[in-house]
Design a protein around this motif. Sequence first.
Motif, mmCIF file in Angstrom:
data_model
loop_
_atom_site.group_PDB
_atom_site.id
_atom_site.type_symbol
_atom_site.label_atom_id
_atom_site.label_comp_id
_atom_site.label_asym_id
_atom_site.label_seq_id
_atom_site.Cartn_x
_atom_site.Cartn_y
_atom_site.Cartn_z
ATOM 1 N N LEU A 233 0.661 -0.972 -0.363
ATOM 2 C CA LEU A 233 -0.097 -0.473 0.118
ATOM 3 C C LEU A 233 0.699 1.613 -0.212
ATOM 4 O O LEU A 233 0.446 2.029 -0.782
ATOM 5 C CB LEU A 233 -0.997 0.253 1.437
ATOM 6 C CG LEU A 233 -1.810 -0.973 0.951
ATOM 7 C CD1 LEU A 233 -2.394 -0.547 2.590
ATOM 8 C CD2 LEU A 233 -3.016 -1.071 -0.027
ATOM 9 N N ALA A 234 2.148 0.927 0.784
ATOM 10 C CA ALA A 234 3.099 2.213 0.273
ATOM 11 C C ALA A 234 3.347 2.928 -0.436
ATOM 12 O O ALA A 234 2.713 3.990 -0.669
ATOM 13 C CB ALA A 234 4.205 1.921 1.391
ATOM 14 N N PRO A 235 3.319 2.186 -2.239
ATOM 15 C CA PRO A 235 3.722 3.632 -2.904
ATOM 16 C C PRO A 235 2.709 3.358 -3.340
ATOM 17 O O PRO A 235 3.211 4.156 -5.351
ATOM 18 C CB PRO A 235 4.615 1.463 -3.169
ATOM 19 C CG PRO A 235 5.022 0.527 -2.192
ATOM 20 C CD PRO A 235 3.716 0.923 -1.828
ATOM 21 N N ILE A 236 1.770 3.340 -3.630
ATOM 22 C CA ILE A 236 0.272 3.380 -4.614
ATOM 23 C C ILE A 236 0.356 4.838 -4.182
ATOM 24 O O ILE A 236 0.562 5.213 -5.835
ATOM 25 C CB ILE A 236 -0.402 3.086 -4.194
ATOM 26 C CG1 ILE A 236 -0.422 1.350 -3.700
ATOM 27 C CG2 ILE A 236 -1.804 3.192 -5.163
ATOM 28 C CD1 ILE A 236 -1.523 0.371 -3.772
ATOM 29 N N PHE A 237 0.158 5.617 -4.032
ATOM 30 C CA PHE A 237 0.195 7.189 -3.720
ATOM 31 C C PHE A 237 1.026 7.786 -4.585
ATOM 32 O O PHE A 237 1.331 8.689 -5.145
ATOM 33 C CB PHE A 237 -0.616 7.522 -2.669
ATOM 34 C CG PHE A 237 -1.948 7.219 -2.541
ATOM 35 C CD1 PHE A 237 -3.228 7.348 -3.037
ATOM 36 C CD2 PHE A 237 -2.343 6.208 -1.669
ATOM 37 C CE1 PHE A 237 -4.543 6.711 -2.672
ATOM 38 C CE2 PHE A 237 -3.487 5.422 -0.682
ATOM 39 C CZ PHE A 237 -4.551 6.177 -1.831
ATOM 40 N N PRO A 238 2.495 7.539 -4.174
ATOM 41 C CA PRO A 238 3.690 8.504 -4.305
ATOM 42 C C PRO A 238 4.332 7.890 -5.767
ATOM 43 O O PRO A 238 4.679 8.763 -6.838
ATOM 44 C CB PRO A 238 5.052 7.774 -3.557
ATOM 45 C CG PRO A 238 4.096 6.997 -2.343
ATOM 46 C CD PRO A 238 2.922 7.163 -2.686
ATOM 47 N N ALA A 239 4.103 6.473 -5.979
ATOM 48 C CA ALA A 239 4.416 6.159 -7.028
ATOM 49 C C ALA A 239 3.416 7.244 -8.055
ATOM 50 O O ALA A 239 4.221 7.078 -9.830
ATOM 51 C CB ALA A 239 4.169 5.157 -7.442
ATOM 52 N N THR A 240 2.407 7.657 -8.160
ATOM 53 C CA THR A 240 1.199 8.641 -9.496
ATOM 54 C C THR A 240 1.241 9.692 -8.599
ATOM 55 O O THR A 240 0.307 10.488 -9.215
ATOM 56 C CB THR A 240 0.215 7.985 -9.648
ATOM 57 O OG1 THR A 240 -0.642 8.164 -8.051
ATOM 58 C CG2 THR A 240 -0.334 6.101 -9.453
ATOM 59 N N ALA A 241 1.847 9.768 -7.940
ATOM 60 C CA ALA A 241 1.808 11.500 -7.773
ATOM 61 C C ALA A 241 2.106 12.722 -9.154
ATOM 62 O O ALA A 241 1.856 13.774 -8.732
ATOM 63 C CB ALA A 241 2.797 11.778 -5.940
ATOM 64 N N ILE A 242 3.353 12.277 -8.878
ATOM 65 C CA ILE A 242 4.808 13.957 -9.450
ATOM 66 C C ILE A 242 3.863 13.200 -11.919
ATOM 67 O O ILE A 242 3.367 14.640 -12.447
ATOM 68 C CB ILE A 242 6.076 13.449 -9.675
ATOM 69 C CG1 ILE A 242 5.977 13.769 -8.491
ATOM 70 C CG2 ILE A 242 6.500 14.028 -10.610
ATOM 71 C CD1 ILE A 242 7.551 13.181 -8.362
ATOM 72 N N VAL A 243 3.949 12.235 -11.414
ATOM 73 C CA VAL A 243 3.275 11.279 -13.252
ATOM 74 C C VAL A 243 2.033 12.098 -13.188
ATOM 75 O O VAL A 243 1.636 12.436 -14.633
ATOM 76 C CB VAL A 243 3.803 10.361 -13.595
ATOM 77 C CG1 VAL A 243 2.368 9.546 -12.730
ATOM 78 C CG2 VAL A 243 4.006 9.994 -15.397
ATOM 79 N N ARG A 244 0.912 12.514 -12.051
ATOM 80 C CA ARG A 244 -0.513 12.864 -12.225
ATOM 81 C C ARG A 244 -0.562 14.102 -12.854
ATOM 82 O O ARG A 244 -0.800 14.278 -13.447
ATOM 83 C CB ARG A 244 -1.217 11.629 -10.738
ATOM 84 C CG ARG A 244 -2.325 12.106 -11.516
ATOM 85 C CD ARG A 244 -3.358 11.604 -10.053
ATOM 86 N NE ARG A 244 -3.371 12.202 -9.249
ATOM 87 C CZ ARG A 244 -2.302 12.672 -8.195
ATOM 88 N NH1 ARG A 244 -1.956 10.882 -8.010
ATOM 89 N NH2 ARG A 244 -2.445 12.870 -6.647
#
Length: 556
Positions: A69-80
């Motif tokens: 769960l920890a990487p889900i939101f940061p992994a899409t933060a900048i590319v989004r």
Amino acid sequence: MNNPITQRELVGMLRTRRALILQVILVAALAVLVILRWPVDARADYTGRQAQQVLQLFGYGMLVALILLAPIFPATAIVRERQQGTLALLLNSPMSAWSIFMGKLLGALGFVVVLVLLSIPAAAACFAMGGVGMGQVGQLYLVLGLVAIQYATLGLLVSSFVGSTDAALRMTYGAILGLSVLTMGPYQFTAGAEWLVDPLPMVIDWIRALSPIPAMMQVLGHEGVTSMGMIDQNAQVTRYAITAVITTILMAVWTTRRLNQKMLDRSRSAGKVTDEQTTSVKLYRRLMYLWFFDPNRRSGLIGPFTNPVMVKEFRCRKFGRAYWIARLFAVSAIIALGLMLLTISRTIDSGPEMLGGMMVVLQYSLVILLTPSLASGLISGERESGGWKLLQMTPLSPLQIVTGKLLSVLGTLVMVMLATLPGYVVILLIDKNQLPVVITVLQSLLIMAIFAMLLSAALSSLFARTAAATAAAYSILVGICAGSMVFWLGRGAPFSHTVVERVLTLNPVAAALSITGTPGFAQYNLVPANWWIMIGGSVVCLIVLVGRTWQLSRPS
């Protein structure tokens, strides 16, 4: 917390439905883990053994949950931000690169902190049972906190490089697999080897310290499980804390340095088609790329009896192109050959079971890593990009669309699996009687690959966004293959042989390890029950995929 990005990211994240679902699932899972070993009578366990068993289930469950769960939101933060066109606004705002990075990081960690806070009642239950000290609980939460920070920073770093959310999740989970699992490989292969000379043992120990698993096992009293029969006296918690802090700082600095206007400048050369070059250039590239793998060669026409959707997937998807399949094949073959060379000396002494177990872990890791990245965007990617409306206007039936998309994924997976077959050739050279075992393992691998493909494709048809489908596919597959291992770690105490066997029946990796006779799994009879479960799940996923595709193909 006054950072406007932190407030926007955290509040927006907590308001989403999936955030609520993740919190409810985590609390329910931890409650079940505690209830499984909570005392049912009025007698107290003065030895503290029962409390330790509950803490072990809690600790491993939280570790698996944070890794997923920890990487889900940061992994899409900048590319989004890049996809929505707001990244340029951020980079041209008065905020510094460090403020932007910290805002994104704290926003993602805020959600993880909420998850950790929700786990405190379960930890308090372990402490209330007696036999668990505050120091042990403190070390447990220290490891969990470092895991959350390290993997969130890793997700932000990956997000600054990629161009799509599904690619960000794919690369982030691949990097996490390398940090948490593959870093333990050198130690497992070389522990106790006589040919090691200084400083190689120390270097291998520090490479192993990059993974949080040995540190967590030391906190929970399982440090001898991965020590190859030797007592492991290393302070794994301290070593992991040092490596986690260093890698987190390096990744944070790297990401911060990338947060500038240069991120928006992604000019690429238009290139030239090989067919338009001179005869000498054509001949040279044909020889160098073995005719088939030249990325600049003009593709031929689609045949009259060829599924056009399959051809479209191969030509438009990065890992569908022939030269990328050749690269995957070569990398997989090199890994398999390296695995053979590293384990051949130990295999001669201990039998082919060790090499068989390592080959199973390698092949299933590749399947788990590649399949969601290939199949989770089959339908959702079309809907997200607007290509589904074009498919609706073609005379293709839903069955033809599904067949073409699945064949494109299956072809890539088969090529990758074929590249790892040399490892089994070595097993047969060592012991020819292992042929039935090898055939059975390959059958199990094929069934697992089909299940993973159909599961990812079914999720792709249910989600409107590829990132959500990819995250769900990775979570389910890792949960099935790694989450059930929590019960295996508790075999004998607190779980009986029957309970562990029933849970591992769901796990295709454990089933393959039991077939090869890997120590710790040979005593469980998991086949053919696991095959029937995988086949039944595949049928259900196929029905969902076809039905949902038919529903989406109807005029809106």
